[in-house]
Scaffold this active site. Structure first.
Site, PDB file in Angstrom:
ATOM      1  CG  HIS A  51      -1.383   8.737   4.065  1.00 42.22           C
ATOM      2  ND1 HIS A  51      -1.874   9.434   5.137  1.00 42.22           N
ATOM      3  CD2 HIS A  51      -0.908   7.570   4.555  1.00 42.22           C
ATOM      4  CE1 HIS A  51      -1.713   8.717   6.231  1.00 42.22           C
ATOM      5  NE2 HIS A  51      -1.120   7.585   5.907  1.00 42.22           N
ATOM      6  CD  GLU A  53      -4.207  13.148   1.900  1.00 42.52           C
ATOM      7  OE1 GLU A  53      -5.080  13.499   2.700  1.00 42.52           O
ATOM      8  OE2 GLU A  53      -3.745  11.988   1.855  1.00 42.52           O
ATOM      9  CB  CYS A  81      -3.318  12.235   8.610  1.00 45.85           C
ATOM     10  SG  CYS A  81      -1.832  11.941   7.606  1.00 45.85           S
ATOM     11  CB  CYS A  84      -1.398  14.299   4.380  1.00 51.05           C
ATOM     12  SG  CYS A  84      -1.150  12.547   3.991  1.00 51.05           S
TER      13      CYS A  84
END
Length: 102
Positions: A51, A53, A81, A84
């Site tokens: 992801h 992040e 999410c 993260c």
């Protein structure tokens, strides 16, 4: 200043979009300078953890040679999410700015 960094996060999201990824981008800032960037690469790298992040956190940690990202801020184009959010908390990032689509 915040607008400038969010524009950079959007620039990262566009990279993801061009690779047919979910268009999320993130940048990490320390002392008014971008120290790390990331965009979603789950499909490209076939890795659930890629992801925006997470990638930005990993790059920032490498640059600072520390897992504690004290006095760092993150700018991200979508609400993080659970994975993260946990990484953000554990890395001690002091503030997260999330793009307001309103």
């Amino acid at each position: 200043m915040q607008e400038k960094f969010m524009k950079e996060a959007l620039r990262e999201a566009k990279k993801a979009y061009k690779k047919l990824e979910v268009p999320v981008g993130a940048v990490i800032v320390k002392d008014g300078k971008i120290i790390a960037r990331g965009y979603n690469q789950k499909e490209t790298k076939t890795d659930t953890t890629k992801h925006a992040e997470m990638i930005a956190i990993q790059k920032a940690s490498k640059k600072l040679t520390a897992w504690r990202l004290i006095n760092c801020e993150m700018y991200v184009t979508l609400e993080p999410c659970a994975m993260c959010a946990g990484a953000i908390i554990n890395s001690r990032i002091k503030k997260v700015y999330i793009r307001n689509n309103g």
